[in-house]
Design a protein around this motif. Structure first.
Motif, PDB file in Angstrom:
ATOM      1  N   PHE A  39      44.880  48.734  38.471  1.00  0.00           N
ATOM      2  CA  PHE A  39      45.086  50.153  38.777  1.00  0.00           C
ATOM      3  C   PHE A  39      46.559  50.530  38.625  1.00  0.00           C
ATOM      4  CE2 PHE A  39      41.608  48.617  41.641  1.00  0.00           C
ATOM      5  CZ  PHE A  39      40.564  49.103  40.874  1.00  0.00           C
ATOM      6  N   ASN A  40      47.105  50.200  37.421  1.00  0.00           N
ATOM      7  CA  ASN A  40      48.500  50.501  37.111  1.00  0.00           C
ATOM      8  C   ASN A  40      49.450  49.902  38.152  1.00  0.00           C
ATOM      9  OD1 ASN A  40      50.501  51.571  35.453  1.00  0.00           O
ATOM     10  ND2 ASN A  40      50.550  53.520  36.541  1.00  0.00           N
ATOM     11  N   ALA A  41      49.174  48.633  38.498  1.00  0.00           N
ATOM     12  CA  ALA A  41      50.005  47.837  39.421  1.00  0.00           C
ATOM     13  C   ALA A  41      49.966  48.327  40.864  1.00  0.00           C
ATOM     14  CB  ALA A  41      51.448  47.762  38.931  1.00  0.00           C
ATOM     15  N   GLN A  42      49.028  49.210  41.206  1.00  0.00           N
ATOM     16  CA  GLN A  42      48.884  49.620  42.596  1.00  0.00           C
ATOM     17  C   GLN A  42      48.285  48.492  43.443  1.00  0.00           C
ATOM     18  OE1 GLN A  42      47.068  53.516  43.167  1.00  0.00           O
ATOM     19  NE2 GLN A  42      47.692  54.122  41.104  1.00  0.00           N
ATOM     20  N   LYS A  43      47.506  47.621  42.803  1.00  0.00           N
ATOM     21  CA  LYS A  43      46.967  46.452  43.480  1.00  0.00           C
ATOM     22  C   LYS A  43      47.607  45.217  42.864  1.00  0.00           C
ATOM     23  CE  LYS A  43      42.679  44.023  44.614  1.00  0.00           C
ATOM     24  NZ  LYS A  43      41.193  44.054  44.556  1.00  0.00           N
ATOM     25  N   ARG A  44      48.108  44.339  43.725  1.00  0.00           N
ATOM     26  CA  ARG A  44      48.783  43.132  43.250  1.00  0.00           C
ATOM     27  C   ARG A  44      48.226  41.904  43.958  1.00  0.00           C
ATOM     28  NH1 ARG A  44      53.642  44.049  40.524  1.00  0.00           N
ATOM     29  NH2 ARG A  44      54.273  46.251  40.441  1.00  0.00           N
ATOM     30  N   GLY A  45      48.271  40.780  43.274  1.00  0.00           N
ATOM     31  CA  GLY A  45      47.809  39.535  43.857  1.00  0.00           C
ATOM     32  C   GLY A  45      48.128  38.388  42.933  1.00  0.00           C
ATOM     33  N   GLU A  46      47.463  37.280  43.160  1.00  0.00           N
ATOM     34  CA  GLU A  46      47.649  36.089  42.338  1.00  0.00           C
ATOM     35  C   GLU A  46      46.296  35.449  42.092  1.00  0.00           C
ATOM     36  OE1 GLU A  46      49.318  31.752  43.280  1.00  0.00           O
ATOM     37  OE2 GLU A  46      50.944  33.219  43.107  1.00  0.00           O
ATOM     38  N   ILE A  47      46.088  35.021  40.857  1.00  0.00           N
ATOM     39  CA  ILE A  47      44.881  34.290  40.492  1.00  0.00           C
ATOM     40  C   ILE A  47      45.335  32.891  40.081  1.00  0.00           C
ATOM     41  CG2 ILE A  47      42.895  34.176  38.952  1.00  0.00           C
ATOM     42  CD1 ILE A  47      43.140  37.217  38.602  1.00  0.00           C
ATOM     43  N   ARG A  48      45.021  31.905  40.900  1.00  0.00           N
ATOM     44  CA  ARG A  48      45.501  30.548  40.653  1.00  0.00           C
ATOM     45  C   ARG A  48      45.017  30.032  39.301  1.00  0.00           C
ATOM     46  NH1 ARG A  48      43.254  27.498  45.728  1.00  0.00           N
ATOM     47  NH2 ARG A  48      41.598  28.973  45.243  1.00  0.00           N
ATOM     48  N   GLY A  49      45.952  29.531  38.517  1.00  0.00           N
ATOM     49  CA  GLY A  49      45.616  28.962  37.218  1.00  0.00           C
ATOM     50  C   GLY A  49      45.428  29.975  36.119  1.00  0.00           C
ATOM     51  N   LYS A  50      45.587  31.267  36.425  1.00  0.00           N
ATOM     52  CA  LYS A  50      45.345  32.305  35.437  1.00  0.00           C
ATOM     53  C   LYS A  50      46.273  32.181  34.234  1.00  0.00           C
ATOM     54  CE  LYS A  50      46.764  36.655  36.050  1.00  0.00           C
ATOM     55  NZ  LYS A  50      47.424  37.194  34.831  1.00  0.00           N
ATOM     56  N   GLY A  51      47.531  31.847  34.476  1.00  0.00           N
ATOM     57  CA  GLY A  51      48.480  31.749  33.377  1.00  0.00           C
ATOM     58  C   GLY A  51      48.053  30.730  32.336  1.00  0.00           C
ATOM     59  N   GLU A  52      47.677  29.545  32.805  1.00  0.00           N
ATOM     60  CA  GLU A  52      47.247  28.496  31.882  1.00  0.00           C
ATOM     61  C   GLU A  52      45.957  28.886  31.176  1.00  0.00           C
ATOM     62  OE1 GLU A  52      47.069  24.675  33.695  1.00  0.00           O
ATOM     63  OE2 GLU A  52      49.166  24.709  34.362  1.00  0.00           O
ATOM     64  N   ILE A  53      45.013  29.463  31.921  1.00  0.00           N
ATOM     65  CA  ILE A  53      43.728  29.842  31.328  1.00  0.00           C
ATOM     66  C   ILE A  53      43.918  30.921  30.268  1.00  0.00           C
ATOM     67  CG2 ILE A  53      41.528  30.991  31.812  1.00  0.00           C
ATOM     68  CD1 ILE A  53      41.494  29.498  34.498  1.00  0.00           C
ATOM     69  N   ASN A  54      44.659  31.987  30.613  1.00  0.00           N
ATOM     70  CA  ASN A  54      44.829  33.080  29.671  1.00  0.00           C
ATOM     71  C   ASN A  54      45.622  32.657  28.434  1.00  0.00           C
ATOM     72  OD1 ASN A  54      43.397  34.716  31.355  1.00  0.00           O
ATOM     73  ND2 ASN A  54      45.086  36.069  31.891  1.00  0.00           N
ATOM     74  N   CYS A  55      46.624  31.810  28.630  1.00  0.00           N
ATOM     75  CA  CYS A  55      47.399  31.326  27.492  1.00  0.00           C
ATOM     76  C   CYS A  55      46.522  30.507  26.552  1.00  0.00           C
ATOM     77  CB  CYS A  55      48.580  30.498  27.980  1.00  0.00           C
ATOM     78  SG  CYS A  55      49.674  29.919  26.658  1.00  0.00           S
ATOM     79  N   THR A  56      45.699  29.651  27.115  1.00  0.00           N
ATOM     80  CA  THR A  56      44.849  28.787  26.295  1.00  0.00           C
ATOM     81  C   THR A  56      43.767  29.586  25.590  1.00  0.00           C
ATOM     82  OG1 THR A  56      45.268  26.924  27.787  1.00  0.00           O
ATOM     83  CG2 THR A  56      43.369  26.748  26.326  1.00  0.00           C
ATOM     84  N   ILE A  57      43.127  30.514  26.296  1.00  0.00           N
ATOM     85  CA  ILE A  57      42.114  31.365  25.654  1.00  0.00           C
ATOM     86  C   ILE A  57      42.745  32.195  24.542  1.00  0.00           C
ATOM     87  CG2 ILE A  57      40.594  33.354  26.004  1.00  0.00           C
ATOM     88  CD1 ILE A  57      39.940  32.263  28.775  1.00  0.00           C
ATOM     89  N   SER A  58      43.901  32.807  24.834  1.00  0.00           N
ATOM     90  CA  SER A  58      44.570  33.627  23.823  1.00  0.00           C
ATOM     91  C   SER A  58      44.953  32.800  22.601  1.00  0.00           C
ATOM     92  CB  SER A  58      45.814  34.292  24.420  1.00  0.00           C
ATOM     93  OG  SER A  58      45.475  35.205  25.437  1.00  0.00           O
ATOM     94  N   SER A  59      45.495  31.610  22.832  1.00  0.00           N
ATOM     95  CA  SER A  59      45.876  30.749  21.713  1.00  0.00           C
ATOM     96  C   SER A  59      44.664  30.441  20.841  1.00  0.00           C
ATOM     97  CB  SER A  59      46.486  29.443  22.235  1.00  0.00           C
ATOM     98  OG  SER A  59      47.674  29.685  22.959  1.00  0.00           O
ATOM     99  N   HIS A  60      43.557  30.130  21.487  1.00  0.00           N
ATOM    100  CA  HIS A  60      42.338  29.775  20.760  1.00  0.00           C
ATOM    101  C   HIS A  60      41.815  30.974  19.964  1.00  0.00           C
ATOM    102  CE1 HIS A  60      38.990  26.923  20.217  1.00  0.00           C
ATOM    103  NE2 HIS A  60      38.214  27.996  20.203  1.00  0.00           N
ATOM    104  N   LEU A  61      41.801  32.147  20.588  1.00  0.00           N
ATOM    105  CA  LEU A  61      41.258  33.336  19.921  1.00  0.00           C
ATOM    106  C   LEU A  61      42.190  33.842  18.819  1.00  0.00           C
ATOM    107  CD1 LEU A  61      39.667  35.245  22.920  1.00  0.00           C
ATOM    108  CD2 LEU A  61      38.536  33.876  21.169  1.00  0.00           C
ATOM    109  N   PHE A  62      43.497  33.740  19.020  1.00  0.00           N
ATOM    110  CA  PHE A  62      44.422  34.119  17.946  1.00  0.00           C
ATOM    111  C   PHE A  62      44.193  33.241  16.713  1.00  0.00           C
ATOM    112  CE2 PHE A  62      47.642  35.997  21.110  1.00  0.00           C
ATOM    113  CZ  PHE A  62      47.313  37.291  20.770  1.00  0.00           C
ATOM    114  N   GLN A  63      44.025  31.952  16.931  1.00  0.00           N
ATOM    115  CA  GLN A  63      43.792  31.058  15.790  1.00  0.00           C
ATOM    116  C   GLN A  63      42.452  31.370  15.121  1.00  0.00           C
ATOM    117  OE1 GLN A  63      45.344  26.782  16.521  1.00  0.00           O
ATOM    118  NE2 GLN A  63      45.238  27.680  18.584  1.00  0.00           N
TER     119      GLN A  63
END
Length: 244
Positions: A39-63
C-alpha cells in the motif's frame, strides 16, 4: 535502477533492494532485502528469506526469458540474495499486465475477483511514490513525456510477449499468473531492456485447481492482507519454479 547518475560506489536503496555500482563499468549489483512493504509503503514488515527467494526466482525467470528472445538486464547471480545487472536508464513507469481481475482493478471497476480478461489488459502507472503511482491514460502518458510513442508501443508489445511466456511457464508449475508488474529501461544504444525483478513480490500468483480464495494465494497478497503463511508461500513458488 535509478533514473539519474550515481557516483561510483554510492549505493541506491529502494524499498526492497539495494543497488550498488561494481568495479566493472556498466555493471551494478542488486542486493535483495527481506523488507516487505505494501500500500505504497504504508504497511511495512519483514518476510524471512524473501531476499534470497526473490533473487533466485528472478534470476531463473530472467534467464528463461532471455532464452525466449527477451532482452533483460541480468548478468549473473553472485550470491543467494545478490545479482549483477547491466546499468540502464529507467523509465519512470510500471507496466502492469492483468490476465484476471484482482486488486485495484476490482476495487476501481467493480469487476468480480478472478474474472478472466481476454485479451489481457496492459496498463501504465507513473512510478512516483509521492503521487501514489497513479494509473496513466494515454493522454497523460504523452503529457508527462515519460516515453515516446514508439517506446510505448515497444513496452506494450514486450509486456504482451513476456506475459505469454510467463503464463505458459507458471502453468507448467501448476500456478496461475493473475497479474504482474514490469519495469524497463534502455541502454546506451537505445534498446529497451526488461529490468527490476519478477517474483512473488511483483506477481499475483494463485495455485491452479485450488478453489479456496485464501489457500490459493502464493504471493505478497498474503502479507498485504494478513493471510499468514507468507514465507511458506514464497518457498512453494521457488520450489516449483526451480523444478520446472
Amino acid at each position: 535502477m535509478p533514473n539519474s547518475p550515481i557516483a561510483p560506489g554510492t549505493p541506491y536503496e529502494g524499498k526492497a533492494k539495494i543497488l550498488t555500482p561494481t568495479a566493472t563499468p556498466g555493471i551494478w549489483q542488486i542486493f535483495f532485502k527481506d523488507d516487505a512493504t505494501a500500500f505504497n509503503a504504508q504497511k511495512r514488515g519483514e518476510i524471512r528469506g524473501k531476499g534470497e527467494i526473490n533473487c533466485t526466482i528472478s534470476s531463473h525467470l530472467f534467464q528463461f526469458l532471455e532464452h525466449q528472445g527477451i532482452p533483460t538486464h541480468f548478468v549473473r547471480q553472485t550470491a543467494p540474495n545478490c545479482m549483477e545487472v547491466h546499468a540502464l536508464t529507467m523509465f519512470a513507469l510500471e507496466v502492469v499486465v492483468r490476465n484476471r481481475a484482482a486488486g485495484s482493478l476490482c476495487r476501481e471497476t467493480g469487476l468480480p475477483l478472478g474474472l478472466e480478461l481476454a485479451p489481457p489488459l496492459v496498463e501504465f502507472y507513473y512510478k512516483n511514490d509521492a503521487l501514489g503511482d497513479p494509473l496513466l491514460t494515454p493522454d497523460r502518458l504523452r503529457l508527462l513525456n515519460l516515453a515516446t510513442p514508439q517506446q510505448v508501443q515497444t513496452l506494450t508489445e514486450m509486456a504482451q510477449q513476456i506475459n505469454g511466456h510467463l503464463c505458459r511457464f507458471f502453468a507448467e508449475c501448476g500456478i496461475l499468473l493473475i497479474d504482474f508488474k514490469l519495469e524497463f529501461g534502455w541502454n546506451d544504444h537505445g534498446q529497451v531492456i526488461l529490468a527490476d525483478e519478477i517474483s512473488p513480490d511483483t506477481c499475483r500468483l494463485w495455485l491452479a485447481g485450488e478453489s479456496d480464495p485464501v489457500q490459493r494465494v502464493v504471493d505478497k497478497d498474503r502479507f498485504r492482507h494478513d493471510l499468514g503463511g507468507v514465507e511458506s508461500a514464497y518457498q512453494l513458488v521457488l520450489e516449483r519454479v526451480l523444478r520446472r
